[in-house]
Design an enzyme around this catalytic site. Structure first.
Site, short mmCIF file in Angstrom:
data_model
loop_
_atom_site.label_atom_id
_atom_site.label_comp_id
_atom_site.label_asym_id
_atom_site.label_seq_id
_atom_site.Cartn_x
_atom_site.Cartn_y
_atom_site.Cartn_z
N ARG A 21 119.30 -14.92 8.20
CA ARG A 21 120.75 -15.16 8.34
C ARG A 21 121.36 -14.24 9.40
NH1 ARG A 21 125.68 -13.52 4.96
NH2 ARG A 21 127.17 -15.23 5.12
N ILE A 24 131.03 -17.68 9.04
CA ILE A 24 129.73 -18.10 8.49
C ILE A 24 129.95 -18.06 6.98
CG2 ILE A 24 128.79 -15.72 8.72
CD1 ILE A 24 125.98 -17.03 9.02
N SER A 25 129.68 -19.19 6.31
CA SER A 25 129.99 -19.30 4.88
C SER A 25 129.20 -18.29 4.05
CB SER A 25 129.67 -20.71 4.38
OG SER A 25 130.38 -21.68 5.12
N GLN A 26 129.76 -18.00 2.86
CA GLN A 26 129.08 -17.12 1.89
C GLN A 26 127.76 -17.78 1.45
OE1 GLN A 26 131.58 -16.68 -1.52
NE2 GLN A 26 130.07 -15.48 -2.65
#
Ligand code: SAH
Length: 214
Positions: free
Chosen positions: A37, A64-66
């Site tokens: 990530r 950037i999403s959780q």
């Protein structure tokens, strides 16, 4: 400890946390365990936090999403290898890369030109084969329709009819539905051309899905 080993240890911890929070799809957990990530962060000073279960800012005022949100949305998509999946909101490319790692064929649309070019290049450099498109996700991707699954990763003010039309019968759409402040994560199953089954999976927060390109 080398950075790679440290990051792998952090990813293992993250996966344990996600399991604890109710993620049970082993293919999803495996993808999160393998995919770096930190490579998807545009701000290198934030990379050290890449395995915190939090959303972070990327270029162009986007996020950037959780990881939990990515995991839950992906689990709700019920992904099987070789399925054709349309993503609205490429953003950092992380969600698209998770789907690709799970063996899906991924088509992803981004409306922010700068982000589109940056992420297209990044995915290419990481050797992750995702078809990326610059355009307005409200219009979907007619040349490649219909899709087995559709995932919207921005807050949709309503369920776009065009996208439901580009979903196969038997297919699933996962969409955060609501205004700018808070949304409800919805899983919509297309039972026939005219019948849909909806379930909601609690509240979530995404940046807004906006019409047109930027
Ligand atoms: N899936 C991303 C999350 C991105 S945040 C990730 O894994 O990082 C949401 C993204 O949706 C933003 O990049 C935003 O520019 C984009 N977006 C918003 N409205 C859109 C639209 N109509 N079409 C395509 N992309 C859109």
């Amino acid at each position: 400890m080398s950075t790679d080993i440290l990051f792998q240890a952090k990813r293992n911890e993250l996966v344990a946390q996600l399991e604890h929070k109710g993620i049970y799809d082993t293919a999803v957990l495996q993808a999160i365990q393998t995919l770096p990530r930190h490579d998807f962060f545009t701000d290198s000073t934030l990379r050290q936090f890449a395995y915190e279960d939090k959303a972070y800012p990327i270029d162009a005022g986007q996020t950037i999403s959780q990881p939990y949100t990515v995991a839950l949305q992906t689990q709700l998509l019920e992904v099987k290898p070789l399925e054709k999946i349309l993503e609205i909101g490429t953003g950092s490319g992380y969600q698209a890369a998770i789907l690709r790692t799970m063996g899906a064929r991924v088509f992803s649309i981004e409306r922010q030109k700068q982000l589109f070019f940056r992420t297209k290049e990044l995915l290419h450099r990481l050797n992750i084969s995702v078809e990326t498109f610059f355009g307005d996700g409200f219009k979907g991707c007619p040349p490649y329709a219909p899709f087995d699954k559709i995932i919207i990763t921005a807050a949709a003010p309503f369920v776009p009819r065009t996208l439901l039309d580009q979903l196969k019968v038997g297919g699933i759409m996962v969409v955060p539905l609501g205004d700018d402040s808070v949304q409800i994560l919805m899983q919509i199953k297309k039972l026939s051309e005219t019948e849909f089954e909806q379930r909601d999976f609690g509240s979530c927060r995404f940046v807004p899905m906006l019409a047109g390109i930027a």
